[in-house]
Each structure stands twice: as structure tokens, then as C-alpha cells.
Design an enzyme around this catalytic site. Structure first.
Site, PDB file in Angstrom:
ATOM      1  CE  LYS A 153      -0.426   0.125   5.059  1.00 52.69           C
ATOM      2  NZ  LYS A 153      -1.354   0.217   6.191  1.00 52.69           N
ATOM      3  CE1 TYR A 208      13.819  31.771   2.940  1.00 55.58           C
ATOM      4  CE2 TYR A 208      13.913  29.383   2.686  1.00 55.58           C
ATOM      5  CZ  TYR A 208      13.732  30.646   2.145  1.00 55.58           C
ATOM      6  OH  TYR A 208      13.465  30.778   0.804  1.00 55.58           O
TER       7      TYR A 208
END
Length: 360
Positions: free
Chosen positions: A38, A256
Site C-alpha cells: 500500500k 531561513y
């Protein structure tokens, strides 16, 4: 037209995949070891994984029928188990036509089953709630459900449940969960399935008729470091290349928010991977990265397309050099710990813009 410029990629070792399956399957020789693929085979490319295993595996498992239909479109003909069962009533017709087994967990699915004009003759798995409290029928509901199934459906029925803490050897809950399921198995003489990857490794009594092999298939231990998990080989190596090298003076910052500041004259390498590729946004400074045989720390915040690492103590590092973010040299578990996450999440969040390159 498809064109690939970056060297950022997830290298998928199909030989390791097959070896992992064979090893885990050998631990439960009397069980049908189902390969759980899955979520695009936990980010490894379900089509490639299924093709590599199709000659070895009897049954694949996916989350929902859309994933199963994609396997059929890719030419995979093995039996496929739908772990979340039907989402719509007409999913039964698709399951019948394409040889999908359905796991039923709720009253509305039983109602759909009973309303069919033609009896569903595919394999039915009945999910029983034993302690996960997520999906499944309560023990006291099973008697009534059994009366709603035909003799043919009951003859092939698999009773199943799911461990909530199979990785914890010192917990009594897996024993209690298994006992609840086994009380029904003894009553109805059905096949059963309980063991996930951790169950296969830690709880041999849970192996039953079918095991459900997920995380360990991809070479990652669900139980931490253990002699039983030592033979597992990581299947995915996430890698990228260095696209810039620059020097920082003492006191200068990277990235940042100015979260990392150079305490010495530092050499910083910029690598072409970021959170848009699935590398965790919240990976902290100090997260290990493997560069030319050495481990170096991530510094500063992860950007959308780039990360930066401190290579001050390394020599002969060049633009274009390949680095490993996780794989055979850097454990994905370590990266997950530095990111307040888990290995499952990191694997399944590798972006579609990162090519999956297979090796045999």
C-alpha cells in the site's frame, strides 16, 4: 516529454527487496506471507516492487481498491487483499471480476454484501477489534455476522486483527489481543491472520495462516536493533548531489531564520533536496548526512528544494558529488528521530518528483 536534470533520486534495490521477503518468509514457514505494498509500496514504487516479487509472492495487500486496480493495469495478476475493504457497493463487483480479497470491518459493508444480486464468491476477511480501536467488529458482533454469510463464504473466511504494540516484547497486550482472536478461531474453525512485521519477528504464536509483511519487507526493522532484524537490508537509498560549496566566516548564518551560526570558519555544501522532495522539513541541525564515506551534520533549516551541510572537516569534496540522505549508510530511523517523525512517514512522503531508479 519526460526530462530529468537533477541527480536527486531514490535508488530501489530490488535484490535486497527479494532477500528481505525470503528471509521473513523463512521465519513463518507455515504461513502465507503477504507482501504489503500500500501507499505506493511505502514510497518504493508499487509497480516495480510487485513485478520484482510477483513470481515469489502469492498475495499482495493494498489499502483500497484504487491501488489494486493500478496493479492490474500494470500487469500484476497475483491475488490482492484490500485492507480497508470496499468504499462503495460496486467495489464488490470489481473485486469479483479482478480476484481481489476484501477485508470487511463495518456493518455497512456487510449490508452491501447481503444486497448483492449475485453472491460474492471472492475471499472475505473479517476484521475483528481486539485492542487497536480503529477498524473492526467487536467480539460480540461476530456471531450475528456469521449468520449473514453463506456456507461458501464461511468456508474460506479469514478472521484477522491488528496488533497495537507488537514491537514491545515486554507488553502483555499482544498476548491479550491474540487470545481474543484465537477464541473466535477455535469457535468457528477459520483461518486467521494477526502478525504484521513486528508480530512476525516478536510473536511467533501469531503467525497463523497468513502474515502481513509491511515495513520489514523494505529492510527497516519495526523492533529496533535485534539479532532477528539484523539480516534486513534497506531497499531505498535516498540520494542527491552537491550543487554549491561556500565558506562562512565566524558569526555568519545559514538558511531561513538564521537558526545556525558558524562558530568557526566553515565550509558549507548545498545539496539539491528539500521538503518538496520528501526530506523532512523539521529535520534539526545535526541530522546526519553521508558524504564520501563520512557522516556530516545538516545545518540550518530545510528549504523547499535544498539543504545545507557542514563539510569543514572533509577534504576533496566537489560540486556534483553524490550524498546519501538515508539508506545503507544512514539509517532512516536516525533521520526520523532527528525529525520528530517515524520511518513509515519518511518513506511514504518521498515526492513523486524524486525518480525511483531500480537496481537488481
Amino acid at each position: 516529454m519526460s526530462y530529468i536534470s537533477r541527480l536527486t533520486q531514490a535508488v530501489i534495490d530490488l535484490d535486497a527487496l527479494v532477500k528481505n521477503y525470503q528471509y521473513i518468509d523463512s521465519l513463518a514457514p507455515n504461513s502465507n506471507t503477504i507482501a504489503v505494498i500500500k501507499a505506493d509500496a511505502y514510497g518504493h514504487d508499487a509497480n516495480k516492487v510487485a513485478h520484482a516479487l510477483s513470481a515469489t509472492v502469492n498475495t499482495f495487500a493494498v489499502g483500497f481498491i484504487d491501488e489494486a486496480m493500478a496493479l492490474r493495469s500494470a500487469g500484476i495478476n497475483n491475488t490482492v487483499l484490500i485492507l480497508e475493504g470496499p468504499f462503495k457497493e460496486n467495489d464488490f463487483e470489481l473485486a469479483q471480476r479482478h480476484n481481489f480479497s476484501l477485508m470487511l470491518h463495518s456493518d455497512y459493508q456487510i449490508a452491501w454484501l447481503r444486497s448483492l444480486n449475485i453472491e460474492f464468491s471472492g475471499d472475505i476477511w473479517l476484521k475483528v477489534e481486539t485492542g487497536m480501536n480503529r477498524l473492526g467488529f467487536h467480539l460480540e458482533q461476530v456471531d450475528l455476522i456469521m449468520t449473514q454469510l453463506s456456507n461458501q463464504q464461511r468456508s474460506k473466511l479469514v478472521l484477522c486483527s491488528h496488533f497495537s504494540s507488537a514491537e514491545q516484547l515486554d507488553s502483555v497486550k499482544p498476548i491479550e489481543q491474540l487470545a481474543k482472536l484465537m477464541s473466535l478461531v477455535a469457535k468457528y474453525h477459520c483461518q486467521f491472520s494477526m502478525a504484521n512485521s513486528a508480530g512476525i519477528l516478536n510473536w511467533p504464536a501469531s503467525h497463523g495462516d497468513h502474515t502481513r509483511l509491511g515495513l520489514a519487507l523494505y529492510g527497516i526493522s519495526p523492533i529496533g536493533e535485534s539479532p532477528l532484524s539484523q539480516p534486513l537490508i534497506p531497499v531505498m537509498t535516498l540520494q542527491a548531489n552537491i550543487i554549491a560549496i561556500h565558506t562562512l566566516k565566524i558569526g555568519e548564518t545559514v538558511g531561513y531564520g538564521d537558526t545556525w551560526q558558524a562558530k568557526r570558519k566553515s565550509t558549507i555544501a548545498t545539496i539539491a533536496i528539500g521538503y518538496a522532495d520528501g526530506y523532512p522539513r523539521n529535520a534539526k541541525s545535526g541530522t546526519p548526512v553521508f558524504v564520501k564515506g563520512k557522516v556530516v551534520p545538516l545545518v540550518g533549516r530545510v528549504s523547499m528544494d535544498m539543504i545545507t551541510v557542514d563539510i569543514t572537516d572533509l577534504a576533496n569534496i566537489n560540486i556534483g558529488d553524490t550524498v546519501e540522505l538515508w539508506g545503507k549508510n544512514i539509517s532512516i530511523d536516525i533521520v526520523a528521530q532527528h525529525s520528530d517523525s517515524i520511518n513509515y512517514e519518511l518513506l511514504t512522503r518521498v515526492s513523486k518528483r524524486v525518480p525511483k531508479v531500480v537496481t537488481d
